[in-house]
Write an enzyme that holds these catalytic residues in place. Structure first.
Site, PDB file in Angstrom:
ATOM      1  N   GLU A  67       0.841  -1.199   0.000  1.00 57.15           N
ATOM      2  CA  GLU A  67       0.000   0.000   0.000  1.00 57.15           C
ATOM      3  C   GLU A  67       0.875   1.246   0.000  1.00 57.15           C
ATOM      4  O   GLU A  67       1.796   1.368   0.807  1.00 57.15           O
ATOM      5  CB  GLU A  67      -0.924   0.034   1.235  1.00 57.15           C
ATOM      6  CG  GLU A  67      -2.123  -0.865   1.122  1.00 57.15           C
ATOM      7  CD  GLU A  67      -3.227  -0.529   2.131  1.00 57.15           C
ATOM      8  OE1 GLU A  67      -3.162   0.523   2.790  1.00 57.15           O
ATOM      9  OE2 GLU A  67      -4.154  -1.344   2.245  1.00 57.15           O
ATOM     10  N   HIS A 123      -5.235   0.763  -2.368  1.00 56.10           N
ATOM     11  CA  HIS A 123      -5.752  -0.583  -2.109  1.00 56.10           C
ATOM     12  C   HIS A 123      -5.314  -1.451  -3.283  1.00 56.10           C
ATOM     13  O   HIS A 123      -5.977  -1.439  -4.318  1.00 56.10           O
ATOM     14  CB  HIS A 123      -7.281  -0.569  -1.990  1.00 56.10           C
ATOM     15  CG  HIS A 123      -7.789  -0.095  -0.670  1.00 56.10           C
ATOM     16  ND1 HIS A 123      -9.135   0.029  -0.388  1.00 56.10           N
ATOM     17  CD2 HIS A 123      -7.138   0.276   0.453  1.00 56.10           C
ATOM     18  CE1 HIS A 123      -9.280   0.461   0.858  1.00 56.10           C
ATOM     19  NE2 HIS A 123      -8.081   0.624   1.395  1.00 56.10           N
TER      20      HIS A 123
HETATM   21 ZN   LIG Z   1      -7.500   1.288   3.173  1.00 60.74          ZN
END
Ligand SMILES: [Zn+2]
Length: 132
Positions: free
Chosen positions: A23, A79
């Site tokens: 991420e 994401h």
């Molecule tokens: Zn998140």
């Protein structure tokens, strides 16, 4: 509504793609509802499912924008595998009802960027206007 220059929009998406499958995360500096630039932050969790900021980097980002007469008006993260909407954990960790929370999803063929306000654990979708 949050206004994002095309170059900043592209920078956020590029950051997400570079960090994939980890991420990516960062702040958005600007004033009122208009973003000036993105600040890439280190994801100290180094995880594909969550992120944490480095406290020193957070402090530096805060000081830098304050010195420039700007504010941290948003936060973004990616994401890699899930849709562009706040996870249960994202909602739990959203501490500021005034800033925008942006999520870039890489789950589909094309990256998707969405923005949200989160107040009292309730998520409100926010329109993104891309400006020049
Ligand atoms: Zn998140």
């Amino acid at each position: 509504m949050i206004k994002i220059p095309q170059s900043v929009y592209d920078d956020i998406v590029a950051h997400a793609l570079e960090q994939n499958p980890i991420e990516a995360c960062g702040y958005l500096a600007g004033l009122n509802d208009e973003v000036t630039y993105a600040i890439r932050m280190k994801n100290t969790d180094n995880s594909p499912e969550h992120f944490s900021f480095d406290p020193q980097e957070q402090f530096d980002a805060f000081k830098k924008t304050q010195n420039e007469g700007l504010r941290l008006i948003g936060m973004y993260h990616s994401h890699p595998l899930t849709p562009a909407r706040p996870s249960v954990e994202d909602i739990k960790l959203a501490y500021d009802p005034n800033i925008s929370y942006l999520i870039v999803s890489l789950a589909e063929a094309l990256p998707e960027l969405k923005s949200f306000k989160i107040k009292d654990k309730t998520v409100f979708k926010e329109e993104i206007e891309v400006i020049l």
